[in-house]
Each structure stands twice: as structure tokens, then as C-alpha cells.
Write an enzyme that holds these catalytic residues in place. Structure first.
Site, mmCIF file in Angstrom:
data_model
loop_
_atom_site.group_PDB
_atom_site.id
_atom_site.type_symbol
_atom_site.label_atom_id
_atom_site.label_comp_id
_atom_site.label_asym_id
_atom_site.label_seq_id
_atom_site.Cartn_x
_atom_site.Cartn_y
_atom_site.Cartn_z
ATOM 1 N N ARG A 1 -11.274 7.564 -1.404
ATOM 2 C CA ARG A 1 -10.954 6.620 -0.322
ATOM 3 C C ARG A 1 -12.118 6.669 0.665
ATOM 4 O O ARG A 1 -12.037 7.299 1.721
ATOM 5 C CB ARG A 1 -9.653 7.003 0.394
ATOM 6 C CG ARG A 1 -8.407 6.989 -0.466
ATOM 7 C CD ARG A 1 -7.784 5.632 -0.688
ATOM 8 N NE ARG A 1 -7.209 4.980 0.448
ATOM 9 C CZ ARG A 1 -5.924 4.930 0.745
ATOM 10 N NH1 ARG A 1 -5.049 5.577 0.009
ATOM 11 N NH2 ARG A 1 -5.486 4.240 1.776
ATOM 12 N N CYS B 1 -7.857 11.034 -2.062
ATOM 13 C CA CYS B 1 -6.408 11.179 -1.919
ATOM 14 C C CYS B 1 -5.798 10.887 -3.271
ATOM 15 O O CYS B 1 -6.505 10.729 -4.261
ATOM 16 C CB CYS B 1 -5.865 10.240 -0.853
ATOM 17 S SG CYS B 1 -5.789 8.546 -1.416
ATOM 18 N N ASP C 1 0.117 -2.178 -3.095
ATOM 19 C CA ASP C 1 1.220 -1.282 -2.724
ATOM 20 C C ASP C 1 2.522 -1.633 -3.441
ATOM 21 O O ASP C 1 3.455 -0.826 -3.439
ATOM 22 C CB ASP C 1 1.447 -1.319 -1.205
ATOM 23 C CG ASP C 1 0.382 -0.534 -0.454
ATOM 24 O OD1 ASP C 1 -0.445 0.121 -1.105
ATOM 25 O OD2 ASP C 1 0.373 -0.584 0.792
ATOM 26 N N ARG D 1 6.989 9.371 3.703
ATOM 27 C CA ARG D 1 5.832 8.859 4.455
ATOM 28 C C ARG D 1 6.023 7.382 4.801
ATOM 29 O O ARG D 1 5.444 6.899 5.765
ATOM 30 C CB ARG D 1 4.541 9.005 3.623
ATOM 31 C CG ARG D 1 3.999 10.427 3.549
ATOM 32 C CD ARG D 1 2.651 10.443 2.844
ATOM 33 N NE ARG D 1 1.831 9.364 3.355
ATOM 34 C CZ ARG D 1 1.087 8.537 2.614
ATOM 35 N NH1 ARG D 1 1.049 8.674 1.323
ATOM 36 N NH2 ARG D 1 0.398 7.577 3.171
ATOM 37 N N LYS E 1 5.133 0.376 8.438
ATOM 38 C CA LYS E 1 4.267 1.543 8.659
ATOM 39 C C LYS E 1 2.823 1.113 8.897
ATOM 40 O O LYS E 1 2.160 1.587 9.818
ATOM 41 C CB LYS E 1 4.343 2.462 7.429
ATOM 42 C CG LYS E 1 3.282 3.545 7.399
ATOM 43 C CD LYS E 1 3.432 4.439 6.197
ATOM 44 C CE LYS E 1 2.726 3.953 4.955
ATOM 45 N NZ LYS E 1 1.264 4.095 4.970
ATOM 46 N N ASN E 2 2.342 0.217 8.027
ATOM 47 C CA ASN E 2 0.917 -0.127 8.091
ATOM 48 C C ASN E 2 0.564 -0.997 9.292
ATOM 49 O O ASN E 2 -0.606 -1.243 9.559
ATOM 50 C CB ASN E 2 0.474 -0.820 6.796
ATOM 51 C CG ASN E 2 0.410 0.161 5.642
ATOM 52 O OD1 ASN E 2 0.575 1.374 5.834
ATOM 53 N ND2 ASN E 2 0.192 -0.342 4.435
ATOM 54 N N ILE F 1 -7.596 -2.824 -6.792
ATOM 55 C CA ILE F 1 -7.944 -2.306 -5.464
ATOM 56 C C ILE F 1 -8.314 -0.822 -5.509
ATOM 57 O O ILE F 1 -9.338 -0.416 -4.958
ATOM 58 C CB ILE F 1 -6.790 -2.534 -4.451
ATOM 59 C CG1 ILE F 1 -6.374 -4.014 -4.440
ATOM 60 C CG2 ILE F 1 -7.193 -2.066 -3.047
ATOM 61 C CD1 ILE F 1 -7.422 -4.981 -3.927
ATOM 62 N N ILE G 1 -14.934 5.759 3.574
ATOM 63 C CA ILE G 1 -14.822 5.075 4.875
ATOM 64 C C ILE G 1 -16.181 4.525 5.299
ATOM 65 O O ILE G 1 -16.439 4.328 6.477
ATOM 66 C CB ILE G 1 -14.230 5.989 5.973
ATOM 67 C CG1 ILE G 1 -15.036 7.286 6.115
ATOM 68 C CG2 ILE G 1 -12.771 6.289 5.714
ATOM 69 C CD1 ILE G 1 -14.724 8.026 7.406
ATOM 70 N N ARG H 1 -4.261 10.173 5.741
ATOM 71 C CA ARG H 1 -5.621 9.686 5.602
ATOM 72 C C ARG H 1 -5.923 8.570 6.599
ATOM 73 O O ARG H 1 -7.029 8.449 7.094
ATOM 74 C CB ARG H 1 -5.849 9.199 4.166
ATOM 75 C CG ARG H 1 -7.267 8.790 3.943
ATOM 76 C CD ARG H 1 -7.426 7.911 2.760
ATOM 77 N NE ARG H 1 -8.810 7.462 2.710
ATOM 78 C CZ ARG H 1 -9.261 6.404 3.359
ATOM 79 N NH1 ARG H 1 -8.450 5.695 4.100
ATOM 80 N NH2 ARG H 1 -10.527 6.076 3.271
HETATM 81 C C1 UD1 Z 1 -4.531 -0.097 3.563
HETATM 82 C C2 UD1 Z 1 -3.087 0.296 3.534
HETATM 83 C C3 UD1 Z 1 -2.694 0.725 2.129
HETATM 84 C C4 UD1 Z 1 -3.039 -0.381 1.129
HETATM 85 C C5 UD1 Z 1 -4.492 -0.811 1.281
HETATM 86 C C6 UD1 Z 1 -4.858 -2.021 0.418
HETATM 87 C C7 UD1 Z 1 -2.733 1.210 5.760
HETATM 88 C C8 UD1 Z 1 -2.415 2.416 6.596
HETATM 89 N N1 UD1 Z 1 -2.899 1.424 4.431
HETATM 90 O O1 UD1 Z 1 -5.300 1.049 3.210
HETATM 91 O O2 UD1 Z 1 -1.294 0.974 2.115
HETATM 92 O O3 UD1 Z 1 -2.853 0.120 -0.176
HETATM 93 O O4 UD1 Z 1 -4.763 -1.170 2.646
HETATM 94 O O5 UD1 Z 1 -4.019 -3.085 0.709
HETATM 95 O O6 UD1 Z 1 -2.760 0.093 6.238
HETATM 96 N N2 UD1 Z 1 -13.118 0.776 0.654
HETATM 97 C C9 UD1 Z 1 -14.432 1.158 0.592
HETATM 98 N N3 UD1 Z 1 -15.029 1.611 1.730
HETATM 99 C C10 UD1 Z 1 -14.350 1.685 2.922
HETATM 100 C C11 UD1 Z 1 -13.020 1.259 2.966
HETATM 101 C C12 UD1 Z 1 -12.407 0.813 1.810
HETATM 102 O O7 UD1 Z 1 -15.054 1.129 -0.454
HETATM 103 O O8 UD1 Z 1 -14.954 2.095 3.919
HETATM 104 C C13 UD1 Z 1 -12.444 0.292 -0.573
HETATM 105 C C14 UD1 Z 1 -11.283 1.210 -0.990
HETATM 106 O O9 UD1 Z 1 -11.728 2.288 -1.759
HETATM 107 C C15 UD1 Z 1 -10.412 0.255 -1.762
HETATM 108 C C16 UD1 Z 1 -10.614 -1.079 -1.038
HETATM 109 O O10 UD1 Z 1 -11.808 -0.943 -0.276
HETATM 110 O O11 UD1 Z 1 -10.896 0.140 -3.076
HETATM 111 C C17 UD1 Z 1 -9.499 -1.494 -0.122
HETATM 112 O O12 UD1 Z 1 -9.219 -0.433 0.783
HETATM 113 P P1 UD1 Z 1 -8.676 -0.700 2.247
HETATM 114 O O13 UD1 Z 1 -8.265 -2.115 2.394
HETATM 115 O O14 UD1 Z 1 -9.652 -0.145 3.229
HETATM 116 O O15 UD1 Z 1 -7.392 0.207 2.273
HETATM 117 P P2 UD1 Z 1 -6.864 1.071 3.478
HETATM 118 O O16 UD1 Z 1 -7.151 0.396 4.770
HETATM 119 O O17 UD1 Z 1 -7.309 2.481 3.300
#
Ligand code: UD1
Length: 417
Positions: A121, A116, A306, A397, A22-23, A328, A123, A92
Site C-alpha cells: 500500500r 497490509c 471493497d 474495523r 467508515k471511509n 485495484i 503512499i 493504515r
Molecule cells: C481507499 C479506501 C479503501 C478502498 C480504496 C480503493 C479508505 C480509508 N480506504 O483506500 O477501503 O479499498 O480506497 O477504493 O478510504 N496507490 C499508489 N500510490 C499511492 C496511493 C495509492 O500506488 O500513493 C495505489 C494503491 O496501491 C492501489 C490504488 O492506488 O492500487 C488505489 O489506492 P487508493 O485509492 O489510494 O486506496 P486507499 O485510499 O488506500
């Protein structure tokens, strides 16, 4: 309300080809937006998150057709750049379309994804990186409008956290930016390597994925391409943990064992016997899993967040004590209360969970998120008696036909409507 009815204690035996990841599929589907023409994405799992991504592509004007496990995306005629709130809320990770839309059309409109079930979460890293390439971002009542009037320009960007999504979004936008972009502190997950492969097959020049520094030579015209999505390492981890909990012997193919090294070493330490080769992983387990050294979730190649709930569920039905530290996400222990209904002994203190193995019994439980739901299934497979696991929309999902695959391996599992 549908639920899985699982009578635990049946060992799992057989062989299973793991579904596409999926990812990996989600950013690759977004990448297909970058070029006109028809891209062919094989091994694309049939999941509600992927269906949502295909719906987004159609809303933007693409044709998106599924034929079995192949998806055909024709992004020749883009007519929109706006992702509705409903689809942002449903998935998301829709935010991954931001970089691709900016790159292809120079404009994207979507809502702020907000929190979420895993907690906040943010960005900010995605937005900062895109602004670094020259995007302008305006926020109004939760809606984001991103533009790049002067076009995107490549440069060196540093991520303060190796965010998977921010790395992918930046790679997508950087393909359209003039000049060289270097992402320092990039995430190293295997799904990022898969995205690099697809982008390069579209004609892009991306290198370094899998290391903390990724370089993208932007501004090269891209074309549609074909790609086979990598196997899903978290789905593979789920089946491995299910065997750890229920016992049995299973061979998994379609997944790269190297991607699962952290999970496999925990299972081995807990007493499972694993054997890997180029085509897959075999596991054999009998008796209850033992407690293991502290498990700390970390960015790849560390133990994946995960797989945290899933391993915890298997250990909860074993013997001995294991400490788990979730590094994480802030709120990733919502499955603990549900596991407790099955008799699990898990003490929580902030980011730390102390799991003391005990005999689990069947119970009525509810999934609160995707991997938490899978964890309840793993626990139920190893528990004595009958469990009912509801909240299947979360599980769907990320898992294609989980009930059918487990039943084919000998589990006593039925879906009740
Ligand atoms: C992706 C995966 C998710 C997995 C996660 C961590 C997908 C679709 N999802 O999610 O299944 O659990 O990686 O391996 O690929 N953060 C910030 N600011 C940001 C972005 C992230 O502070 O702009 C923080 C998040 O809150 C979290 C950490 O960084 O604590 C890691 O998040 P991230 O690697 O971005 O996860 P996703 O890409 O959302």
C-alpha cells in the site's frame, strides 16, 4: 478467540438503517484538526478504526468525545504532531492525518505505513502531492518527518492514479496552502464529496469533488463545523449481497442508491429484484443467484474493490459462472481459500477469479481482512449447515453490530467467545 456461529439458509427480512461510512468518517475526523473550536460529527460509526482515529486525535492534544453516534472534536489546543507506530500499524489510513497536520501545524511525524493484508500500500502519490505544495519530507528508518518551513503554496497537481487517500490528503493540506490548488486526476468516490461538504462547512472553498478535477482556494481561516457522515455504501452492498445469498426481502435506508449503482446492476443481472427511491434501496431475492457478465473492479463509478469479495461470496453459492477481475489491489483474493472450505469453486489466475456457483456448506473459516471477513459471513448465511467465522477484529474495523443487525433480520447468527 471469538467467532460468529452462523446456521445458514434463513432468509433475511425487514428494514435496516445503514451505519455512517467508515471511509468518510476517517478523513472528516482528520479534517476537524484543521481549525480550532469544537466540531460535531454525527452518524459517526462506532468501529475500531474510528476508535483508533479518536485515539490519534487525543494524542495530538484534541478532546475527542463520543456521545452515541455523535463525536465531538475540539481541536483548539494541539500539543503534538507525532503519530506512534502502534496506531499507524493498527490503521493504515492513519496517513490521512498527514495533510491535516501539515496544514494546521506545519509539521507531522509518522511511520511509513508499509504493506497490509491487501498487498503493498504505497503512499508515494500522497507524498509527491504534498511535496508539490511545498512540504519537505525526510525518511529515517521507516519514520517520516514532514515539514513546510516556507508554508504551503497552492498549484496544479496531477495524480497518475485516482487514489482516494492521496486526493483526500491533498485536499486537507491544500486548505492551508496559499492560493489555488487544482488536483487533476482526482478520485471521484462519494466519500470525497462528503469531505468537500465538511470542509466547505468549515469555511473552506473546495469545488469539483465527484469529478476528476478538484479546486481548493487555500489560505482561508477555517472554523469548527457540524456534519452528518454519509451512509456506508460498502456496508449497504454487504447486506444486499447477504439477501442475494440467503434470499428474503430487505429495505435499506440511510444510503444514497446512486452510490451503489454498479453493485445494484450486478445483483439485478444475477436475478435479484431491486427498487430504489430517494430514501433507500429495497431488494427481494428467491432462488439461487445466476452467473453474470465479467465484473471488473475500478475506481468510482466502477465496481468497488471493497465489494469484490462480498459479491464473489454471494455468487459462489449461486449457479453459473462469473469472471471477476481485481484491478485495484494486488493481493485481494485471500478470502478465496476460506470460501473453498465451504465448497466454493473459484479458480484464480493472477488478477482473475473464475467463480462457478455451487451449493455451499458450513465450515470453520477465518477472516483475513475486513471485506474478506464480511464475504465469509455472506457465504455462511447462504450455506447449508453451521459455519464458524473467526477473525472478528477484522470485521469490527468496518461493521458496527453486524451480528445483531443480521439476527434482527432473521439470520441464525450468534457471537461465541
Ligand atoms: C481507499 C479506501 C479503501 C478502498 C480504496 C480503493 C479508505 C480509508 N480506504 O483506500 O477501503 O479499498 O480506497 O477504493 O478510504 N496507490 C499508489 N500510490 C499511492 C496511493 C495509492 O500506488 O500513493 C495505489 C494503491 O496501491 C492501489 C490504488 O492506488 O492500487 C488505489 O489506492 P487508493 O485509492 O489510494 O486506496 P486507499 O485510499 O488506500
Amino acid at each position: 478467540m471469538s467467532f460468529y456461529e452462523i446456521c445458514g439458509g434463513q432468509p433475511l427480512r425487514g428494514e435496516l438503517r445503514v451505519q455512517g461510512a467508515k471511509n468518510s468518517a476517517l478523513p472528516i475526523l482528520a479534517a476537524a484538526l484543521l481549525a480550532p473550536g469544537q466540531s460535531v460529527i454525527r452518524n459517526c460509526p462506532d468501529l475500531s478504526d474510528v476508535t483508533a482515529a479518536l485515539e490519534i486525535l487525543r494524542l495530538l492534544g484534541c478532546s475527542a468525545v463520543r456521545e452515541g453516534d455523535t463525536v465531538l472534536i475540539d481541536a483548539s489546543q494541539l500539543t503534538g504532531c507525532r503519530i506512534p507506530d502502534r496506531l499507524m500499524r493498527e490503521m493504515r489510513s492513519s496517513v490521512i492525518f498527514l495533510g491535516a497536520l501539515l496544514g494546521r501545524l506545519g509539521r507531522a511525524e509518522l511511520s511509513y505505513p508499509g504493506g497490509c493484508e491487501l498487498g503493498p500500500r504505497p503512499i508515494d502519490l500522497h507524498l509527491n502531492a504534498l511535496c508539490g505544495l511545498g512540504a519537505e519530507i525526510a525518511e529515517d528508518q521507516g519514520r517520516l518527518t514532514c515539514t513546510c518551513g516556507q508554508g504551503l503554496v497552492g498549484r496544479e497537481l496531477c495524480l497518475s492514479i485516482p487514489s482516494v487517500g492521496a486526493t483526500e490528503n491533498t485536499m486537507l493540506a491544500a486548505c492551508a496552502a496559499q492560493g489555488m490548488t487544482t488536483i487533476v486526476g482526482a478520485a471521484r468516490e462519494p466519500e470525497i464529496v462528503d469531505l468537500q461538504k465538511f470542509l466547505n462547512s468549515m469555511g473552506a472553498r473546495v469545488s469539483g469533488a465527484g469529478s476528476p478535477v478538484i479546486s481548493i482556494q487555500g489560505g482561508i481561516p477555517l472554523h469548527a463545523a457540524e456534519h452528518t457522515v454519509m451512509g456506508d455504501r460498502i456496508v449497504a452492498a454487504t447486506y444486499l449481497c447477504a439477501v442475494g445469498a440467503a434470499g428474503g426481502q430487505l429495505r435499506l435506508t440511510g444510503v444514497d442508491p446512486a452510490d451503489l449503482a454498479a453493485v445494484c446492476s450486478c445483483l439485478e443481472e444475477a436475478g435479484c429484484r431491486l427498487c430504489t427511491d430517494q430514501e433507500g434501496i429495497s431488494i427481494a431475492a428467491s432462488g439461487r443467484m445466476r452467473g453474470i457478465r465479467t465484473v471488473r473492479t475500478a475506481p468510482y463509478p466502477g465496481f468497488p474493490t471493497d465489494a469484490q469479495a462480498i459479491l464473489m461470496a454471494a455468487l459462489a453459492g449461486g449457479t453459473g459462472t462469473t469472471m471477476i477481475v481485481e484491478n485495484i489491489f494486488d493481493s485481494r483474493y485471500r478470502h478465496v481459500d476460506e470460501l473453498a472450505r465451504m465448497g466454493a469453486d473459484i479458480q484464480l489466475a493472477g488478477r482473475v477469479a473464475v467463480v462457478t456457483g455451487s451449493r455451499l456448506h458450513g465450515a470453520v473459516v477465518r477472516s483475513t481482512d475486513l471485506r474478506g471477513g464480511a464475504a465469509l459471513v455472506v457465504a455462511a448465511l447462504g450455506a447449508e449447515g453451521v459455519s464458524r467465522v473467526s477473525g472478528l477484529s477484522h470485521i469490527r474495523r468496518g461493521y458496527q453490530g453486524l451480528d445483531e443487525s443480521l439476527a434482527a433480520l432473521g439470520a441464525d447468527i450468534r457471537t461465541r467467545l
